[in-house]
Design an enzyme around this catalytic site. Structure first.
Site, mmCIF file in Angstrom:
data_model
loop_
_atom_site.group_PDB
_atom_site.id
_atom_site.type_symbol
_atom_site.label_atom_id
_atom_site.label_comp_id
_atom_site.label_asym_id
_atom_site.label_seq_id
_atom_site.Cartn_x
_atom_site.Cartn_y
_atom_site.Cartn_z
ATOM 1 C CB SER A 14 -8.320 -14.901 -8.903
ATOM 2 O OG SER A 14 -8.170 -15.748 -7.531
ATOM 3 C CE LYS A 65 -2.838 -8.898 -1.606
ATOM 4 N NZ LYS A 65 -1.447 -9.247 -1.791
ATOM 5 C CG ASN A 86 -3.578 -12.271 2.389
ATOM 6 O OD1 ASN A 86 -3.654 -12.340 3.706
ATOM 7 N ND2 ASN A 86 -2.807 -13.241 1.867
ATOM 8 N N GLY A 126 11.338 -3.920 -5.486
ATOM 9 C CA GLY A 126 9.892 -3.312 -5.332
ATOM 10 C C GLY A 126 9.893 -3.070 -3.676
ATOM 11 C CB ALA A 127 9.543 -0.316 -1.851
HETATM 12 P P1 NAP Z 1 2.131 -2.294 -5.715
HETATM 13 O O1 NAP Z 1 1.777 -2.157 -4.292
HETATM 14 O O2 NAP Z 1 1.478 -1.714 -6.781
HETATM 15 O O3 NAP Z 1 3.604 -2.143 -5.977
HETATM 16 C C1 NAP Z 1 4.202 -2.185 -7.083
HETATM 17 C C2 NAP Z 1 5.832 -1.931 -7.263
HETATM 18 O O4 NAP Z 1 6.115 -2.339 -8.407
HETATM 19 C C3 NAP Z 1 6.507 -0.827 -6.489
HETATM 20 O O5 NAP Z 1 7.462 -0.967 -5.650
HETATM 21 C C4 NAP Z 1 6.555 -0.111 -7.681
HETATM 22 O O6 NAP Z 1 7.495 0.930 -7.754
HETATM 23 C C5 NAP Z 1 7.025 -1.020 -8.669
HETATM 24 N N1 NAP Z 1 6.785 -0.834 -10.167
HETATM 25 C C6 NAP Z 1 5.587 -0.801 -10.866
HETATM 26 N N2 NAP Z 1 5.831 -0.495 -12.140
HETATM 27 C C7 NAP Z 1 7.368 -0.320 -12.453
HETATM 28 C C8 NAP Z 1 7.990 0.016 -13.345
HETATM 29 N N3 NAP Z 1 7.548 0.046 -14.680
HETATM 30 N N4 NAP Z 1 9.417 -0.095 -13.119
HETATM 31 C C9 NAP Z 1 9.999 -0.480 -12.003
HETATM 32 N N5 NAP Z 1 9.062 -0.572 -10.690
HETATM 33 C C10 NAP Z 1 7.868 -0.620 -11.152
HETATM 34 O O7 NAP Z 1 2.044 -3.764 -5.955
HETATM 35 P P2 NAP Z 1 2.007 -5.420 -5.044
HETATM 36 O O8 NAP Z 1 0.770 -5.638 -4.166
HETATM 37 O O9 NAP Z 1 3.171 -4.911 -4.267
HETATM 38 O O10 NAP Z 1 2.399 -6.268 -6.077
HETATM 39 C C11 NAP Z 1 3.378 -6.829 -6.722
HETATM 40 C C12 NAP Z 1 3.363 -7.873 -7.313
HETATM 41 O O11 NAP Z 1 3.494 -9.186 -6.672
HETATM 42 C C13 NAP Z 1 2.314 -8.296 -8.440
HETATM 43 O O12 NAP Z 1 2.777 -8.741 -9.520
HETATM 44 C C14 NAP Z 1 1.392 -9.240 -7.789
HETATM 45 O O13 NAP Z 1 0.548 -10.143 -8.421
HETATM 46 C C15 NAP Z 1 2.288 -10.091 -6.952
HETATM 47 N N6 NAP Z 1 1.669 -10.833 -5.789
HETATM 48 C C16 NAP Z 1 1.927 -12.283 -5.954
HETATM 49 C C17 NAP Z 1 1.579 -13.059 -4.821
HETATM 50 C C18 NAP Z 1 1.500 -14.483 -4.739
HETATM 51 O O14 NAP Z 1 1.007 -15.130 -3.900
HETATM 52 N N7 NAP Z 1 2.472 -14.976 -5.890
HETATM 53 C C19 NAP Z 1 0.889 -12.178 -3.798
HETATM 54 C C20 NAP Z 1 1.101 -10.923 -3.604
HETATM 55 C C21 NAP Z 1 1.583 -10.141 -4.920
HETATM 56 P P3 NAP Z 1 7.281 2.506 -7.523
HETATM 57 O O15 NAP Z 1 7.124 2.677 -5.932
HETATM 58 O O16 NAP Z 1 8.245 3.188 -7.967
HETATM 59 O O17 NAP Z 1 5.850 2.786 -8.145
#
Ligand code: NAP
Length: 278
Positions: A14, A65, A86, A126-127
């Site tokens: 982080s 979260k 968050n 993504g969702a």
């Molecule tokens: P999450 O709730 O675990 O959701 C993951 C998403 O990715 C789901 O839609 C999942 O699809 C998809 N996914 C995972 N592996 C996959 C694969 N091999 N093929 C296709 N789809 C896949 O995670 P999150 O909290 O949304 O975070 C997502 C990303 O955003 C992370 O990299 C995180 O670090 C980043 N993020 C960045 C910030 C920033 O400030 N820059 C803030 C928040 C998050 P399924 O539904 O099919 O499993």
């Protein structure tokens, strides 16, 4: 001194302590900010102890979260809509939860990258939690369409249903990752595929000339790198979103809005090396 933490699992990577230390110095706030690895299943107990010790607030990252949403007594509207928190504000009888991720993304897109979102066709890959956090601020900017494309189509459909009351004039669709065919103006990757070193591969006509944004940053921004090589007009990783969501958390806690550009440029240089810094 007022104490704050970022908690996650993992959390070692982080950048939040560095960002908040810079904000505190800039705005002359007397506060400490550290990171803490919290065991899976141990979120509530950890925050109870931190609060009992006089802790003032926390940032919450993957995977806590939803736990943070369940923990707090009150939610702001963004947290309520995303069902994820968050930012936790402690002190007094009731804890409060906010979600600053979506506003952070919108600020980065519109102010740092100069994008107008109104009337644009936006494809969100993504969702998951991050997608749900960004949808309301995106809808408020009145794009013409938002398409949510997810590996698990049913999840994208559930998210579309949940956000339908907020869609206004914006068309909102769910598709599977294989169902993406039409060109988008803006493509936002919110999948966690980059953490596994992978990226969604889109048909050339979808990405050609689009602005592509990856919520991941640094070496995890695999989609960003792929889009740059496959005809995107411009690309960005999620570093600016990270800094902007932190600024909003900081403002909620301390009542003062820090300037973000210097911190952003320092981190950019740290991650990319001097030549890439903007
Ligand atoms: P999450 O709730 O675990 O959701 C993951 C998403 O990715 C789901 O839609 C999942 O699809 C998809 N996914 C995972 N592996 C996959 C694969 N091999 N093929 C296709 N789809 C896949 O995670 P999150 O909290 O949304 O975070 C997502 C990303 O955003 C992370 O990299 C995180 O670090 C980043 N993020 C960045 C910030 C920033 O400030 N820059 C803030 C928040 C998050 P399924 O539904 O099919 O499993």
């Amino acid at each position: 001194m007022d104490e704050y933490l970022v908690v996650g699992n993992p959390v070692e990577h982080s950048l939040s302590p560095q960002i908040h230390a810079a904000f505190a110095e800039q705005t002359k706030q007397d506060m400490g900010y550290a990171k803490a690895l919290v065991p899976l299943g141990g979120f509530a107990e950890f925050v109870d102890r931190f609060a009992a010790g006089g802790g003032k607030g926390l940032n919450v990252t993957v995977p806590f979260k939803p736990d943070a949403f369940a923990y707090v007594d009150e939610h702001d509207q963004a947290a309520q809509t995303a069902q994820a928190v968050n930012t936790i504000i402690l002190g007094g009888n009731r804890s409060r939860g906010a979600n600053t991720d979506g506003v952070g993304l919108r600020t980065d897109l519109t102010q740092r990258h100069g994008l107008a979102l109104a009337g644009q066709k936006i494809l969100v890959l993504g969702a998951g939690g991050a997608a749900q956090g960004i949808l309301q601020p995106l809808l408020e900017a009145c794009p013409s369409e938002i398409i949510i494309a997810n590996r698990t189509l049913a999840k994208a459909e559930t998210v579309v249903q949940a956000f339908a009351p907020l869609q206004g004039e914006t068309k909102l669709f769910a598709v599977g990752l294989q169902g993406i065919v039409d060109r988008a103006d803006i493509v936002i990757n919110s999948t966690s595929m980059g953490l596994q070193g992978e990226t969604a591969v889109l048909p050339q006509q979808v990405i050609e000339g689009a602005f592509c944004y990856d919520l991941a940053y640094g070496s995890s921004a695999v989609f960003c790198a792929w889009a740059r090589d496959h005809g995107a007009r411009a690309v960005s990783d999620g570093l600016g979103m990270l800094v902007e969501q932190a600024a909003t958390s900081f403002e909620i806690w301390r009542g003062v809005r820090p300037a973000t550009q210097t911190v952003y440029s320092q981190l950019r240089e740290q991650i990319d090396g001097p030549k890439q810094a903007r």
